[in-house]
Design a protein around this motif. Structure first.
Motif, mmCIF file in Angstrom:
data_model
loop_
_atom_site.group_PDB
_atom_site.id
_atom_site.type_symbol
_atom_site.label_atom_id
_atom_site.label_comp_id
_atom_site.label_asym_id
_atom_site.label_seq_id
_atom_site.Cartn_x
_atom_site.Cartn_y
_atom_site.Cartn_z
ATOM 1 N N LYS A 1 -29.109 50.247 6.414
ATOM 2 C CA LYS A 1 -28.538 50.099 5.070
ATOM 3 C C LYS A 1 -28.538 48.646 4.585
ATOM 4 N N ILE A 2 -28.174 47.728 5.467
ATOM 5 C CA ILE A 2 -28.037 46.325 5.047
ATOM 6 C C ILE A 2 -29.361 45.738 4.553
ATOM 7 N N PRO A 3 -30.483 45.902 5.297
ATOM 8 C CA PRO A 3 -31.752 45.384 4.760
ATOM 9 C C PRO A 3 -32.149 46.044 3.445
ATOM 10 N N PHE A 4 -31.901 47.353 3.338
ATOM 11 C CA PHE A 4 -32.245 48.062 2.096
ATOM 12 C C PHE A 4 -31.383 47.560 0.945
ATOM 13 N N LEU A 5 -30.097 47.318 1.212
ATOM 14 C CA LEU A 5 -29.205 46.795 0.184
ATOM 15 C C LEU A 5 -29.641 45.407 -0.267
ATOM 16 N N CYS A 6 -30.006 44.561 0.690
ATOM 17 C CA CYS A 6 -30.472 43.207 0.341
ATOM 18 C C CYS A 6 -31.734 43.271 -0.508
ATOM 19 N N ARG A 7 -32.625 44.170 -0.160
ATOM 20 C CA ARG A 7 -33.861 44.342 -0.933
ATOM 21 C C ARG A 7 -33.534 44.801 -2.349
ATOM 22 N N GLU A 8 -32.631 45.773 -2.458
ATOM 23 C CA GLU A 8 -32.251 46.270 -3.779
ATOM 24 C C GLU A 8 -31.565 45.194 -4.614
ATOM 25 N N GLU A 9 -30.728 44.403 -3.970
ATOM 26 C CA GLU A 9 -30.068 43.286 -4.660
ATOM 27 C C GLU A 9 -31.118 42.347 -5.253
ATOM 28 N N PHE A 10 -32.116 42.007 -4.447
ATOM 29 C CA PHE A 10 -33.175 41.099 -4.897
ATOM 30 C C PHE A 10 -33.932 41.684 -6.080
ATOM 31 N N PHE A 11 -34.352 42.934 -5.962
ATOM 32 C CA PHE A 11 -35.154 43.538 -7.028
ATOM 33 C C PHE A 11 -34.316 43.872 -8.264
ATOM 34 N N TYR A 12 -33.052 44.210 -8.067
ATOM 35 C CA TYR A 12 -32.187 44.499 -9.213
ATOM 36 C C TYR A 12 -31.954 43.237 -10.033
ATOM 37 N N VAL A 13 -31.612 42.146 -9.361
ATOM 38 C CA VAL A 13 -31.410 40.874 -10.064
ATOM 39 C C VAL A 13 -32.714 40.431 -10.719
ATOM 40 N N GLY A 14 -33.815 40.589 -10.004
ATOM 41 C CA GLY A 14 -35.107 40.234 -10.566
ATOM 42 C C GLY A 14 -35.432 41.026 -11.817
ATOM 43 N N TYR A 15 -35.097 42.315 -11.789
ATOM 44 C CA TYR A 15 -35.370 43.152 -12.962
ATOM 45 C C TYR A 15 -34.468 42.768 -14.128
ATOM 46 N N ARG A 16 -33.223 42.408 -13.842
ATOM 47 C CA ARG A 16 -32.321 41.960 -14.920
ATOM 48 C C ARG A 16 -32.871 40.710 -15.589
ATOM 49 N N ILE A 17 -33.440 39.805 -14.807
ATOM 50 C CA ILE A 17 -34.037 38.594 -15.363
ATOM 51 C C ILE A 17 -35.288 38.958 -16.172
ATOM 52 N N TYR A 18 -36.100 39.854 -15.616
ATOM 53 C CA TYR A 18 -37.326 40.296 -16.290
ATOM 54 C C TYR A 18 -37.008 40.864 -17.670
ATOM 55 N N ARG A 19 -35.912 41.640 -17.763
ATOM 56 C CA ARG A 19 -35.527 42.271 -19.033
ATOM 57 C C ARG A 19 -35.236 41.249 -20.127
ATOM 58 N N LEU A 20 -34.822 40.053 -19.729
ATOM 59 C CA LEU A 20 -34.488 39.029 -20.714
ATOM 60 C C LEU A 20 -35.714 38.526 -21.460
ATOM 61 N N PHE A 21 -36.886 38.725 -20.882
ATOM 62 C CA PHE A 21 -38.113 38.176 -21.458
ATOM 63 C C PHE A 21 -39.061 39.260 -21.974
ATOM 64 N N THR A 22 -38.582 40.506 -22.027
ATOM 65 C CA THR A 22 -39.449 41.600 -22.510
ATOM 66 C C THR A 22 -38.802 42.305 -23.683
#
Length: 198
Positions: free
Chosen positions: A177-198
């Protein structure tokens, strides 16, 4: 600007980032427990890899939940997703359709989205299949910790979707769970940033 002021600003930024990441982690964890299953037109099962020999264990558990929703009358059809992996002769979605058919789902009730390689493409292409077949509502199926990001993407594509994570996720122990959660945290934050520029 003297060194003390710079240090204070740096500490403030680091503290703010820590609080944001803590909030995001908590949000992903809390959302993972939400099951909104209800009557809908279709269940979209987000891909998780396959080989020519069959679907991955992670994908199988997602598919089993989508099939359960179909068998219990929550949805009229399934959309299975996933492009062709390296070394495979057919797409992940085609392999997933074969698995669902083996479990008794009629071929005509299974739609394949087989061009995607990432979650965002899964959802975007599945939305196109929905529009082509006059499906209005969908239940999104994936692993619990994946649901917050997937639902945010569904919202961005104007999809009327409801979250229903698989209750038999392969990510059960802390060591998975912990590695999967860390991965999701990274991609979720990344997607939130991506949304700001699209």
């Amino acid at each position: 600007m003297n060194k003390k002021v710079i240090l204070k600003i740096l500490i403030f930024v680091i503290l703010g980032l820590f609080i944001y990441l803590l909030f995001t982690t908590t949000s992903i964890l809390m959302y993972s427990n939400i099951d909104e299953k209800r009557n809908a037109d279709v269940a979209i099962v987000l891909g998780a890899g396959a080989t020519d020999e069959g679907v991955s264990l992670v994908y199988r558990e997602r598919l089993d939940h989508g099939i359960w929703l179909y068998e219990h009358g929550y949805v009229k059809a399934l959309i299975v997703t996933g492009g062709t992996g390296e070394g495979n002769s057919q797409s992940d979605a085609a392999i997933a359709r074969g698995y669902a058919m083996e479990q008794g789902v009629p071929k005509e009730d299974i739609y394949v989205e087989e061009k995607s390689t990432i979650t965002q493409e899964n959802i975007r292409n599945a939305k196109q299949i929905m529009e082509s077949n006059s499906f209005q509502t969908a239940i999104l199926v994936s692993d619990p910790l994946h649901m917050k990001r997937a639902m945010l993407m569904a919202e961005d594509y104007g999809m009327e979707a409801y979250s229903s994570p698989t209750p038999t996720s392969m990510y059960r122990s802390l060591t998975t769970k912990i590695p999967f959660l860390c991965r999701e945290e990274f991609f979720y934050v990344g997607y939130r940033i991506y949304r700001l520029f699209t």
